[in-house]
Write an enzyme that holds these catalytic residues in place. Structure first.
Site, PDB file in Angstrom:
ATOM      1  N   SER A   1      -2.689 -14.628 -39.113  1.00  0.00           N
ATOM      2  CA  SER A   1      -1.432 -15.076 -38.494  1.00  0.00           C
ATOM      3  C   SER A   1      -1.743 -15.905 -37.236  1.00  0.00           C
ATOM      4  O   SER A   1      -1.105 -16.925 -36.969  1.00  0.00           O
ATOM      5  CB  SER A   1      -0.588 -13.855 -38.138  1.00  0.00           C
ATOM      6  OG  SER A   1       0.480 -14.208 -37.317  1.00  0.00           O
TER       7      SER A   1
ATOM      8  N   LYS B   1       0.548 -11.744 -32.197  1.00  0.00           N
ATOM      9  CA  LYS B   1       0.852 -11.861 -33.629  1.00  0.00           C
ATOM     10  C   LYS B   1       1.014 -10.522 -34.337  1.00  0.00           C
ATOM     11  O   LYS B   1       0.756 -10.398 -35.531  1.00  0.00           O
ATOM     12  CB  LYS B   1      -0.242 -12.685 -34.375  1.00  0.00           C
ATOM     13  CG  LYS B   1      -0.567 -14.028 -33.787  1.00  0.00           C
ATOM     14  CD  LYS B   1       0.599 -14.838 -33.348  1.00  0.00           C
ATOM     15  CE  LYS B   1       1.513 -15.354 -34.413  1.00  0.00           C
ATOM     16  NZ  LYS B   1       2.687 -16.073 -33.798  1.00  0.00           N
ATOM     17  N   THR B   2       1.457  -9.514 -33.613  1.00  0.00           N
ATOM     18  CA  THR B   2       1.646  -8.211 -34.256  1.00  0.00           C
ATOM     19  C   THR B   2       3.125  -7.842 -34.366  1.00  0.00           C
ATOM     20  O   THR B   2       3.458  -6.741 -34.811  1.00  0.00           O
ATOM     21  CB  THR B   2       0.921  -7.105 -33.455  1.00  0.00           C
ATOM     22  OG1 THR B   2       1.351  -7.194 -32.096  1.00  0.00           O
ATOM     23  CG2 THR B   2      -0.576  -7.239 -33.551  1.00  0.00           C
ATOM     24  N   GLY B   3       3.997  -8.729 -33.873  1.00  0.00           N
ATOM     25  CA  GLY B   3       5.440  -8.436 -33.910  1.00  0.00           C
ATOM     26  C   GLY B   3       6.003  -8.183 -32.522  1.00  0.00           C
ATOM     27  O   GLY B   3       7.076  -7.595 -32.371  1.00  0.00           O
TER      28      GLY B   3
ATOM     29  N   LYS C   1       8.203 -17.411 -35.709  1.00  0.00           N
ATOM     30  CA  LYS C   1       7.946 -15.984 -35.993  1.00  0.00           C
ATOM     31  C   LYS C   1       8.390 -15.711 -37.418  1.00  0.00           C
ATOM     32  O   LYS C   1       9.565 -15.930 -37.760  1.00  0.00           O
ATOM     33  CB  LYS C   1       8.718 -15.065 -35.033  1.00  0.00           C
ATOM     34  CG  LYS C   1       8.646 -15.435 -33.573  1.00  0.00           C
ATOM     35  CD  LYS C   1       7.279 -15.240 -32.956  1.00  0.00           C
ATOM     36  CE  LYS C   1       7.190 -16.089 -31.706  1.00  0.00           C
ATOM     37  NZ  LYS C   1       5.971 -16.072 -31.006  1.00  0.00           N
ATOM     38  N   GLY C   2       7.467 -15.245 -38.218  1.00  0.00           N
ATOM     39  CA  GLY C   2       7.748 -15.061 -39.634  1.00  0.00           C
ATOM     40  C   GLY C   2       7.557 -16.383 -40.361  1.00  0.00           C
ATOM     41  O   GLY C   2       8.433 -16.828 -41.097  1.00  0.00           O
ATOM     42  N   ARG C   3       6.417 -16.995 -40.092  1.00  0.00           N
ATOM     43  CA  ARG C   3       6.139 -18.331 -40.684  1.00  0.00           C
ATOM     44  C   ARG C   3       5.862 -18.219 -42.187  1.00  0.00           C
ATOM     45  O   ARG C   3       5.421 -17.178 -42.674  1.00  0.00           O
ATOM     46  CB  ARG C   3       4.889 -18.935 -40.022  1.00  0.00           C
ATOM     47  CG  ARG C   3       5.119 -19.468 -38.653  1.00  0.00           C
ATOM     48  CD  ARG C   3       3.956 -20.379 -38.249  1.00  0.00           C
ATOM     49  NE  ARG C   3       4.216 -20.956 -36.950  1.00  0.00           N
ATOM     50  CZ  ARG C   3       3.782 -20.461 -35.794  1.00  0.00           C
ATOM     51  NH1 ARG C   3       3.034 -19.369 -35.782  1.00  0.00           N
ATOM     52  NH2 ARG C   3       4.083 -21.057 -34.669  1.00  0.00           N
ATOM     53  N   GLN C   4       6.019 -19.331 -42.853  1.00  0.00           N
ATOM     54  CA  GLN C   4       5.639 -19.407 -44.269  1.00  0.00           C
ATOM     55  C   GLN C   4       4.270 -20.080 -44.331  1.00  0.00           C
ATOM     56  O   GLN C   4       4.111 -21.178 -43.795  1.00  0.00           O
ATOM     57  CB  GLN C   4       6.644 -20.288 -45.029  1.00  0.00           C
ATOM     58  CG  GLN C   4       8.075 -19.809 -44.951  1.00  0.00           C
ATOM     59  CD  GLN C   4       8.279 -18.537 -45.749  1.00  0.00           C
ATOM     60  OE1 GLN C   4       7.620 -18.345 -46.783  1.00  0.00           O
ATOM     61  NE2 GLN C   4       9.139 -17.664 -45.262  1.00  0.00           N
ATOM     62  N   TYR C   5       3.308 -19.411 -44.902  1.00  0.00           N
ATOM     63  CA  TYR C   5       1.982 -20.024 -45.108  1.00  0.00           C
ATOM     64  C   TYR C   5       1.321 -19.394 -46.327  1.00  0.00           C
ATOM     65  O   TYR C   5       1.709 -18.290 -46.742  1.00  0.00           O
ATOM     66  CB  TYR C   5       1.089 -19.923 -43.855  1.00  0.00           C
ATOM     67  CG  TYR C   5       1.120 -18.593 -43.142  1.00  0.00           C
ATOM     68  CD1 TYR C   5       0.412 -17.500 -43.620  1.00  0.00           C
ATOM     69  CD2 TYR C   5       1.852 -18.455 -41.958  1.00  0.00           C
ATOM     70  CE1 TYR C   5       0.456 -16.297 -42.933  1.00  0.00           C
ATOM     71  CE2 TYR C   5       1.897 -17.252 -41.281  1.00  0.00           C
ATOM     72  CZ  TYR C   5       1.196 -16.178 -41.769  1.00  0.00           C
ATOM     73  OH  TYR C   5       1.234 -14.980 -41.118  1.00  0.00           O
TER      74      TYR C   5
HETATM   75  N1  LIG Z   1      11.847  -9.065 -37.284  1.00  0.00           N
HETATM   76  C1  LIG Z   1      10.855  -9.974 -37.273  1.00  0.00           C
HETATM   77  N2  LIG Z   1      11.112 -11.277 -37.311  1.00  0.00           N
HETATM   78  C2  LIG Z   1      10.118 -12.169 -37.314  1.00  0.00           C
HETATM   79  N3  LIG Z   1       8.817 -11.847 -37.293  1.00  0.00           N
HETATM   80  C3  LIG Z   1       8.514 -10.553 -37.263  1.00  0.00           C
HETATM   81  C4  LIG Z   1       9.504  -9.561 -37.274  1.00  0.00           C
HETATM   82  N4  LIG Z   1       8.902  -8.361 -37.224  1.00  0.00           N
HETATM   83  C5  LIG Z   1       7.593  -8.591 -37.220  1.00  0.00           C
HETATM   84  N5  LIG Z   1       7.341  -9.904 -37.250  1.00  0.00           N
HETATM   85  C6  LIG Z   1       6.002 -10.508 -37.230  1.00  0.00           C
HETATM   86  O1  LIG Z   1       5.772 -10.963 -35.921  1.00  0.00           O
HETATM   87  C7  LIG Z   1       4.752 -11.946 -36.020  1.00  0.00           C
HETATM   88  C8  LIG Z   1       4.697 -12.720 -34.742  1.00  0.00           C
HETATM   89  O2  LIG Z   1       4.138 -11.846 -33.806  1.00  0.00           O
HETATM   90  P1  LIG Z   1       4.376 -11.985 -32.266  1.00  0.00           P
HETATM   91  O3  LIG Z   1       5.816 -12.063 -31.984  1.00  0.00           O
HETATM   92  O4  LIG Z   1       3.643 -10.875 -31.628  1.00  0.00           O
HETATM   93  O5  LIG Z   1       3.663 -13.385 -31.968  1.00  0.00           O
HETATM   94  S1  LIG Z   1       3.263 -13.958 -30.537  1.00  0.00           S
HETATM   95  O6  LIG Z   1       1.975 -13.415 -30.232  1.00  0.00           O
HETATM   96  O7  LIG Z   1       4.288 -13.620 -29.616  1.00  0.00           O
HETATM   97  O8  LIG Z   1       3.177 -15.412 -30.792  1.00  0.00           O
HETATM   98  C9  LIG Z   1       5.123 -12.734 -37.227  1.00  0.00           C
HETATM   99  O9  LIG Z   1       3.935 -13.259 -37.752  1.00  0.00           O
HETATM  100  P2  LIG Z   1       3.900 -14.437 -38.816  1.00  0.00           P
HETATM  101  O10 LIG Z   1       4.520 -13.841 -40.040  1.00  0.00           O
HETATM  102  O11 LIG Z   1       2.466 -14.773 -39.028  1.00  0.00           O
HETATM  103  O12 LIG Z   1       4.674 -15.572 -38.295  1.00  0.00           O
HETATM  104  C10 LIG Z   1       5.801 -11.723 -38.118  1.00  0.00           C
HETATM  105  O13 LIG Z   1       5.020 -11.328 -39.191  1.00  0.00           O
END
Ligand SMILES: Nc1ncnc2c1ncn2[C@@H]1O[C@H](COP(=O)(O)OS(=O)(=O)O)[C@@H](OP(=O)(O)O)[C@H]1O
Length: 877
Positions: free
Chosen positions: A709, A611-613, A830-834
């Site tokens: 997250s 969840k770090t990107g 990825k990039g959820r709405q909450y």
């Molecule tokens: N470009 C782009 N697009 C979408 N999301 C982005 C991006 N860059 C960083 N993030 C952040 O990545 C978070 C998801 O992290 P991970 O990909 O490491 O998650 S996982 O562990 O593989 O499930 C995800 O977390 P959440 O916002 O909680 O969904 C995003 O905040």
């Protein structure tokens, strides 16, 4: 026939050169052309007149001479090798050597010295570890100590005496059961603070010291008092007639009562003189004249003490002093007993020892080295003698049936003899034609094993121990999966052995492991030493006798399967394999399938945390033309997740199948990202073992945001605990909360203690191989981040991300540009709405992570990493 004629022609050319042309012409006619037509004769006449012209003679003579020489050499080689073979097969070997070890004590006398049990309640407060304090880690003695401790499977820590001491206690328990000083000087000259600390530790936790005393180099100094102790050292002594003091409580593994008569090999012994009741001799010896003596030299005929025990009544610390190093073999046994005694039995090894002797390659071997009848009989007799020392002893014979009766007549009789005595031995299957498994398919291997099985059936050989060995150890490690499968299918094999894991040398580091339900042990010898020189019989018999005289060890044998089970009961920590890159060690590469390639292993890994990107980084990296990612796994959300969890046990082939074969092995970069690697305790060690040169990329965001997250992610996946509890309830769950809630809390919070996990990675990898991405910057300035990542990976030419990544208003994140009008963002997970995090949870987490974040910033500074913006903000608020 035509070849023969050509040869004759050449001989004739020599004749042309004036060595009797007539005679050779006659021979040629007789041997080669006599029966031929007149046409041939005419041809020959023509040849003779042309070829025998004087101008040609000189030129052709050298060629002819050479050819003759070659022919003669070939003939004589064939002749010689035939006769040598005959000679070898009738050659009588000199009588094999007989073991010379004899015990002075008879069984009754031996039984007077029963092994002492050192275990006491004091052992509860100390760990099963040894602290070794050295002046340098590279001295011979430091290495000998390490070797002895490693072969005994004792954990140890080596530290330089000049440095700060490691943490000695943990949770009111002493971490070390014994302290070893590589030299007395190092102990005496320790800085005041460290000396006080270590002495206090020994008194508080009843821990003893083992101290080696070296003679000073200057021969002028004969004697010296040890500062602070009623102890005098006499240096550079030559000794003889070494014996142990039978009246002490130290002897457990070592059996006293024997004597090493005559001069000992070195003349730089230190002996101890003392004037206090705390001291008790552990060994005695007599002085022997040194090699060079001054006139008037008088030999001291007192009894001398080369190993001394300090029972601790002088200053509260028990110690054992050695007057020489471990080069002297008996000192190794004494050291093991000293460890046991001083640690109150914590560092004791079992006196029961199991032995298995494989006689591999039965029937294999070139003529002249195979067993004859007398060798087989010697083996049977040796086996009977061994049974006196090793209860129920059997040689364990591995056979390759194809070679049966492939020797000379005496050896073939030897083969028959073995079969006549077949029921006296244990047997295990080998390959039918001694094939190296890594070169063959499963189909071939199964066939080969079936032939061997058939051979066993036809000759009444019983194979019952679910044990097998691979020729040349090939296929066992590095693993050739078809071998394991074939073994299971044909023989139901459950145990095997190899000396290749983790490496052949150093031998004391060899270990076992379990793969696909087959247990891999270590022991192995070869037939050559039985059939030809009988060295193995001599060696084992000498070892058994030696063990009987000098130790209280009880030798036993159990069938191989039982032994395998026992081995892993004794060393459960060895069950898990540690896969290494077969291309990094020549021997491993030689016994690895030619169809496999280490180019299918990643050059770098994105290790998380979750969840770090990590998915965004993975996607951006995958856009680079020189970077190839893994094939997506359908089972683990597209990630490979090899180094954590059960996938690791599927083996290296399984892992490599996730990668494409790069087109250009130097410029193409394979990688994978598994966000679960970051915080798993086992992963850094495993990654380093397989990919020591790999680069690692981790992403850090504020740990509270990461936790939130992750909680949302769990809810999106319908995790029942996450569905039933609020985020606040989870992070604040106390130790009395239900187990499932506590488990979820830990999984939520622990990955965010970044400093703990990063430290673990840097225990294995140098910091230059680890790149830390600021996760907030990856979100807001991905183009700049990707340029830095490329720089870290040394990828040339650089890929221009500025035209390939664009911010998408709707998604709220940067996305991949597909063409002018189309962009592709990450999926909705990825990039959820909450909703935003509750203030109370945020405050709680900021204070929970505060001390870890402070440590993190210190850690990053120490290793010259840039402090992420979020951390700087956090610590300055
Ligand atoms: N470009 C782009 N697009 C979408 N999301 C982005 C991006 N860059 C960083 N993030 C952040 O990545 C978070 C998801 O992290 P991970 O990909 O490491 O998650 S996982 O562990 O593989 O499930 C995800 O977390 P959440 O916002 O909680 O969904 C995003 O905040």
């Amino acid at each position: 026939m035509s070849i023969l004629c050509l040869y004759d022609l050449c001989v004739n050319e020599v004749g042309c050169n004036g060595v009797g042309l007539e005679a050779f012409s006659v021979m040629l006619k007789t041997d080669c052309f006599n029966s031929r037509s007149t046409k041939w004769k005419r041809h020959w006449e023509r040849l003779k007149t042309t070829w025998c012209r004087p101008s040609l003679f000189r030129h052709l003579t050298i060629t002819k001479a050479l050819l003759v020489a070659i022919i003669l050499t070939v003939i004589s080689l064939i002749f010689l090798s035939y006769h040598l073979m005959m000679l070898k097969s009738t050659y009588r070997r000199p009588n094999p050597p007989k073991p010379v070890v004899t015990c002075h004590l008879n069984r009754l006398q031996q039984s007077l010295f029963m092994p002492k049990d050192h275990s006491s309640h004091a052992s509860v407060r100390i760990g099963r570890r040894v602290l070794v304090l050295v002046e340098s880690q590279y001295t011979k003695l430091a290495k000998q100590i390490a070797c002895l401790l490693e072969s005994s499977r004792f954990e140890y820590k080596v530290e330089n005496t000049g440095r700060n001491l490691p943490m000695l206690t943990h949770n009111d328990k002493g971490r070390f059961g014994v302290i070893i000083f590589e030299s007395l000087e190092a102990y005496i000259n320790m800085d005041h603070w460290n000396r006080q600390l270590i002495d206090k530790y020994c008194r508080d936790y009843s821990v003893g010291m083992i101290i080696f005393v070296h003679s000073v180099n200057e021969y002028a100094v004969e004697k010296e008092k040890v500062p602070g102790f009623p102890l005098v050292l006499r240096y550079n002594m030559a000794l003889k007639d070494y014996r142990l003091n039978v009246f002490t409580d130290l002897w457990r593994m070592t059996r006293p009562g024997e004597i090493i008569g005559g001069d000992l090999s070195e003349d730089n012994w230190t002996v101890f003189e003392y004037n206090h009741s705390a001291y008790e001799p552990l060994a005695y010896a007599n002085a022997s004249p040194p090699p060079y003596v001054d006139p008037g030299f008088v030999l001291d005929n007192k009894t001398l003490v080369p190993v001394l025990q300090d029972r601790g009544t002088f200053d509260g610390i028990p110690r054992i002093f050695f007057g020489n190093d471990l080069q002297f073999w008996l000192h190794r046994l004494v050291l093991l007993d000293a460890l046991s005694y001083l640690s109150h039995g914590k560092l004791s090894l079992s006196l029961d020892r199991y032995i298995q002797i494989d006689v591999d390659d039965i029937f294999v071997g070139i003529t002249g080295t195979r067993m004859v009848v007398s060798d087989v009989e010697a083996m049977v007799k040796a086996q009977e003698r061994f049974r006196k020392d090793v209860e129920g002893f059997h040689f364990n014979l591995g056979f390759s049936g194809w070679f049966y009766q492939h020797g000379n007549s005496l050896e073939n009789a030897g083969d028959e003899k073995i079969l006549e005595y077949k029921d006296k031995f244990w047997w295990f299957g080998h390959m039918w034609r001694h094939e190296q498994a890594h070169k063959f398919s499963q189909e071939h291997l199964e066939k080969s094993m079936l032939y061997n099985s058939q051979f066993a059936k036809e000759h009444g050989i019983q194979i019952q121990h679910q044990y097998a060995v691979a020729p040349h150890h090939s296929g066992v490690y590095p693993v050739h999966e078809p071998l394991y499968e074939s073994w299971k299918n044909v023989w139901e094999i459950r145990v095997t052995s190899t000396e290749e894991y983790p490496k052949l040398y150093p031998s004391w580091r060899r270990r076992g492991f379990i793969h696909k339900g087959i247990m891999i042990n270590i022991y192995m010898t070869h037939l050559g030493n039985y059939g030809n020189d009988r060295l193995a019989l001599y060696t084992f018999e000498s070892i058994f006798k030696f063990i009987k005289c000098w130790t209280n060890l009880k030798l036993k044998q159990v069938p191989p399967l039982e032994l395998g089970i026992k081995y892993f009961e004794m060393f459960p920590e060895e069950k898990d394999p540690l896969w290494q890159d077969p291309c990094l060690y020549k021997r491993h590469f030689m016994i690895w399938s030619a169809n496999k390639s280490c180019d299918r292993l990643p050059k770098f890994l994105v290790i998380g945390p979750q969840k770090t990107g990590t998915t965004a980084l993975y996607t951006f990296l995958g856009m680079h033309p020189a970077i190839l990612h893994n094939f997506k796994s359908p089972d683990t959300f597209e990630e490979v997740q090899f180094f954590n969890g059960n996938n690791y046990y599927k083996g290296l082939d399984w892992y490599m199948d996730f990668f494409p074969m790069p087109e250009n092995t130097t410029s193409d970069f394979l990688f994978e990202k598994s966000a679960t690697y970051f915080d798993n305790e086992l992963v850094p060690r495993r990654v380093f073992a397989l990919l020591p040169k790999a680069k690692l990329i981790t992403i850090l965001i504020h740990p509270a945001k990461r936790a939130y997250s992750w909680y949302q992610h769990q809810r999106a996946h319908g995790d029942p605990v996450a569905m039933n509890y609020s985020f606040l309830e989870i992070v604040k769950a106390g130790d009395s909360a239900p187990r499932k809630l506590r488990e979820l809390r830990n999984r939520c919070l622990i990955p965010g203690i970044y400093v703990q996990h990063l430290s673990r990675w840097l225990e294995h990898f140098p910091s230059r191989q680890l790149f830390i991405v600021d996760g907030e910057r990856l979100k807001s300035k991905p183009i700049a981040v990707m340029n830095n990542v490329q720089r870290f990976l040394h990828i040339e030419p650089r890929y221009n991300y500025s035209a390939q990544i664009r911010f998408d208003q709707k998604k709220g994140f940067y996305c991949q540009v597909m063409d002018e009008n189309k962009i592709k963002c990450l999926g909705k997970s990825k990039g959820r709405q909450y909703p935003p995090m509750e203030e109370e949870a945020e405050d709680y987490l900021r204070s929970f992570y505060r001390k870890h974040n402070i440590q993190l910033s210190k850690f990053l500074n120490k290793h010259n990493y840039r402090i992420p913006d979020w951390l700087e903000r956090e610590l300055s608020s």
